[in-house]
Design a protein around this motif. Sequence first.
Motif, PDB file in Angstrom:
ATOM      1  N   GLY A   1       0.723  -1.267  -0.179  1.00  0.00           N
ATOM      2  CA  GLY A   1      -0.080   0.061  -0.038  1.00  0.00           C
ATOM      3  C   GLY A   1       1.025   1.396   0.168  1.00  0.00           C
ATOM      4  N   LYS A   2       1.971   1.335   0.579  1.00  0.00           N
ATOM      5  CA  LYS A   2       2.987   2.459   0.543  1.00  0.00           C
ATOM      6  C   LYS A   2       3.393   2.876  -0.652  1.00  0.00           C
ATOM      7  CE  LYS A   2       4.460   1.113   5.114  1.00  0.00           C
ATOM      8  NZ  LYS A   2       5.613   0.693   5.973  1.00  0.00           N
ATOM      9  N   ILE A   3       3.497   1.709  -1.668  1.00  0.00           N
ATOM     10  CA  ILE A   3       3.948   1.885  -3.024  1.00  0.00           C
ATOM     11  C   ILE A   3       2.890   2.707  -3.800  1.00  0.00           C
ATOM     12  CG2 ILE A   3       4.564   0.951  -5.306  1.00  0.00           C
ATOM     13  CD1 ILE A   3       5.773  -1.568  -3.556  1.00  0.00           C
ATOM     14  N   VAL A   4       1.581   2.035  -3.614  1.00  0.00           N
ATOM     15  CA  VAL A   4       0.350   2.740  -4.202  1.00  0.00           C
ATOM     16  C   VAL A   4       0.212   4.410  -3.938  1.00  0.00           C
ATOM     17  CG1 VAL A   4      -2.190   2.267  -4.221  1.00  0.00           C
ATOM     18  CG2 VAL A   4      -0.807   0.370  -4.290  1.00  0.00           C
ATOM     19  N   VAL A   5       0.409   4.249  -2.477  1.00  0.00           N
ATOM     20  CA  VAL A   5       0.020   5.929  -2.299  1.00  0.00           C
ATOM     21  C   VAL A   5       1.111   6.634  -2.787  1.00  0.00           C
ATOM     22  CG1 VAL A   5       0.206   7.312   0.064  1.00  0.00           C
ATOM     23  CG2 VAL A   5      -0.998   5.200   0.222  1.00  0.00           C
ATOM     24  N   ARG A   6       2.369   6.306  -2.576  1.00  0.00           N
ATOM     25  CA  ARG A   6       3.435   7.114  -3.068  1.00  0.00           C
ATOM     26  C   ARG A   6       3.286   7.301  -4.535  1.00  0.00           C
ATOM     27  NH1 ARG A   6       8.172   5.361  -5.538  1.00  0.00           N
ATOM     28  NH2 ARG A   6       7.807   3.146  -4.604  1.00  0.00           N
ATOM     29  N   LYS A   7       2.872   6.376  -5.201  1.00  0.00           N
ATOM     30  CA  LYS A   7       2.786   6.574  -6.773  1.00  0.00           C
ATOM     31  C   LYS A   7       1.580   7.311  -7.346  1.00  0.00           C
ATOM     32  CE  LYS A   7       5.758   2.939  -8.313  1.00  0.00           C
ATOM     33  NZ  LYS A   7       6.107   1.715  -9.265  1.00  0.00           N
ATOM     34  N   ILE A   8       0.623   7.398  -6.652  1.00  0.00           N
ATOM     35  CA  ILE A   8      -0.580   7.862  -6.724  1.00  0.00           C
ATOM     36  C   ILE A   8      -0.521   9.622  -6.374  1.00  0.00           C
ATOM     37  CG2 ILE A   8      -3.027   8.570  -6.080  1.00  0.00           C
ATOM     38  CD1 ILE A   8      -3.492   5.330  -6.072  1.00  0.00           C
ATOM     39  N   ARG A   9       0.340   9.658  -5.286  1.00  0.00           N
ATOM     40  CA  ARG A   9       0.430  11.042  -4.916  1.00  0.00           C
ATOM     41  C   ARG A   9       1.404  11.540  -6.078  1.00  0.00           C
ATOM     42  NH1 ARG A   9       1.805  10.969   1.649  1.00  0.00           N
ATOM     43  NH2 ARG A   9      -0.233  10.898   2.497  1.00  0.00           N
ATOM     44  N   LYS A  10       2.403  11.020  -6.284  1.00  0.00           N
ATOM     45  CA  LYS A  10       3.221  11.563  -7.440  1.00  0.00           C
ATOM     46  C   LYS A  10       2.534  11.822  -8.533  1.00  0.00           C
ATOM     47  CE  LYS A  10       7.733  10.716  -9.721  1.00  0.00           C
ATOM     48  NZ  LYS A  10       8.847   9.880  -9.900  1.00  0.00           N
ATOM     49  N   TRP A  11       1.567  10.939  -9.043  1.00  0.00           N
ATOM     50  CA  TRP A  11       0.993  11.095 -10.436  1.00  0.00           C
ATOM     51  C   TRP A  11      -0.116  12.551 -10.347  1.00  0.00           C
ATOM     52  CZ3 TRP A  11      -4.615   9.623 -11.141  1.00  0.00           C
ATOM     53  CH2 TRP A  11      -4.887   9.597 -12.441  1.00  0.00           C
ATOM     54  N   LEU A  12      -0.738  12.510  -9.053  1.00  0.00           N
ATOM     55  CA  LEU A  12      -1.825  13.784  -8.965  1.00  0.00           C
ATOM     56  C   LEU A  12      -0.821  15.051  -8.827  1.00  0.00           C
ATOM     57  CD1 LEU A  12      -4.148  12.170  -6.068  1.00  0.00           C
ATOM     58  CD2 LEU A  12      -4.553  12.620  -8.586  1.00  0.00           C
ATOM     59  N   GLU A  13       0.091  14.927  -8.206  1.00  0.00           N
ATOM     60  CA  GLU A  13       1.207  16.082  -8.143  1.00  0.00           C
ATOM     61  C   GLU A  13       1.716  16.646  -9.266  1.00  0.00           C
ATOM     62  OE1 GLU A  13       3.522  15.473  -4.797  1.00  0.00           O
ATOM     63  OE2 GLU A  13       1.780  15.404  -3.310  1.00  0.00           O
ATOM     64  N   ASN A  14       2.157  15.500 -10.152  1.00  0.00           N
ATOM     65  CA  ASN A  14       3.039  15.908 -11.390  1.00  0.00           C
ATOM     66  C   ASN A  14       2.387  15.564 -12.763  1.00  0.00           C
ATOM     67  OD1 ASN A  14       4.969  16.067 -13.599  1.00  0.00           O
ATOM     68  ND2 ASN A  14       6.430  14.815 -12.170  1.00  0.00           N
ATOM     69  N   GLU A  15       1.949  16.258 -13.410  1.00  0.00           N
ATOM     70  CA  GLU A  15       1.009  16.294 -14.630  1.00  0.00           C
ATOM     71  C   GLU A  15       2.119  15.372 -15.873  1.00  0.00           C
ATOM     72  OE1 GLU A  15      -2.053  17.072 -15.675  1.00  0.00           O
ATOM     73  OE2 GLU A  15      -2.375  17.507 -13.693  1.00  0.00           O
ATOM     74  N   GLU A  16       3.237  15.369 -15.440  1.00  0.00           N
ATOM     75  CA  GLU A  16       4.168  14.713 -16.517  1.00  0.00           C
ATOM     76  C   GLU A  16       4.458  13.293 -16.333  1.00  0.00           C
ATOM     77  OE1 GLU A  16       5.071  16.200 -19.362  1.00  0.00           O
ATOM     78  OE2 GLU A  16       4.051  18.021 -18.766  1.00  0.00           O
ATOM     79  N   TYR A  17       4.086  12.982 -14.825  1.00  0.00           N
ATOM     80  CA  TYR A  17       4.489  11.400 -14.431  1.00  0.00           C
ATOM     81  C   TYR A  17       3.299  10.712 -15.142  1.00  0.00           C
ATOM     82  CZ  TYR A  17       5.122   7.632 -11.432  1.00  0.00           C
ATOM     83  OH  TYR A  17       5.439   6.328 -10.710  1.00  0.00           O
ATOM     84  N   GLU A  18       3.915   9.502 -15.805  1.00  0.00           N
ATOM     85  CA  GLU A  18       2.876   8.636 -16.456  1.00  0.00           C
ATOM     86  C   GLU A  18       2.933   7.346 -16.050  1.00  0.00           C
ATOM     87  OE1 GLU A  18       4.084   8.922 -20.745  1.00  0.00           O
ATOM     88  OE2 GLU A  18       2.815  10.902 -20.912  1.00  0.00           O
TER      89      GLU A  18
END
Length: 348
Positions: free
Chosen positions: A268-285
């Motif tokens: 779950g920690k991986i999920v949280v980290r990647k979703i947060r990064k995705w929401l904060e960074n429009e370029e993150y794919e």
Amino acid sequence: MNKLVIASLFGVVGYIVLINVLKYIHAVFCYDPQPETKPFRLNPQYFGSSYETIHVKTSDGKQLEGWWIPYTKNEPLMVYCHGNAGNLESRAFKLATINQQLHLNILAFDYRGYGHSENEFPTHDGIRADVNAAVDLAQEFVNQGKASELWIYGHSLGGAIAVDYVRQHPDKATTLILENSPMSLRAMAAIIAPKIIHPAIDYIFDNVWNSRENITHIRTKTVFIRGMCDGLVPSFHSQLLYKLSAAKKKLLISLPRGLHNTDWDEEGKIVVRKIRKWLENEEYEGDSEADEEESSELSCQKTDSKQKVIVTEQIQNIQNIEINEPKQAKMITEESNVAMRRKNGFGI
């Protein structure tokens, strides 16, 4: 003439019996409700999240029970659609973790026949009515200023149910999250149904909950979460849905040791980290090539070597499929389904 009439009557009766038998097989495969008459022993508060019990009235007059798990009014509200087995009690830790770590308000509910919701065996139409009612209530909460926007999260069969809803109501949710969700009921039946009914799969399982088709019509931002060691819904289902998705923005999260039910204390920690990064960074794919390579190698010791070879080959094939090649994707997927049949029963 009398013989003809009698033969016709037997034919009609036989047809009715056959249709009802097929419907029964379909329903038993899809839904494994766990009703509960006693209070739940586990709830979000047990794991540190405040909550209140809510009741939802459906359009056909059924009463559902659920949980309202608030965070703050400035954060999104996530409607949670669970899988085909169990009830809310078995999701208490997961929901509390998502509430605390992803900073989301949550409205979770049990379908009819599950938990403390009205004790009626679920049907496709009934489930659709349940989701409609739950999302309508969630929208009321957003309109009242209890949350900023509406998200929908579906796990396993709940993912297919969520996809079906979003296709029918494209303007409701701003984000869709799918965790270990199957491509379709037919695809799952080819994996886990007894071999004796394989020739009749296309007749037994209609086109409902067909995410492989529905996802191509959805523009809503979508996150796909897959456990590479999922012993029930093979991880390439999420991979293919990701490839076919028409979402304006999408993210694929691969959990190298993830099972069908994600360990929210670890993965779950991986999920949280990647979703947060995705929401904060429009370029993150999504995952880097290194992450994807690690995921494709299936670093999971619980997966036997033969299965690992099969799944890895199918993932590599699917990675080469473009969105404009659905026939090839379908062919590879159906071949994979045959190769990946399970003997561990139902539970999607």
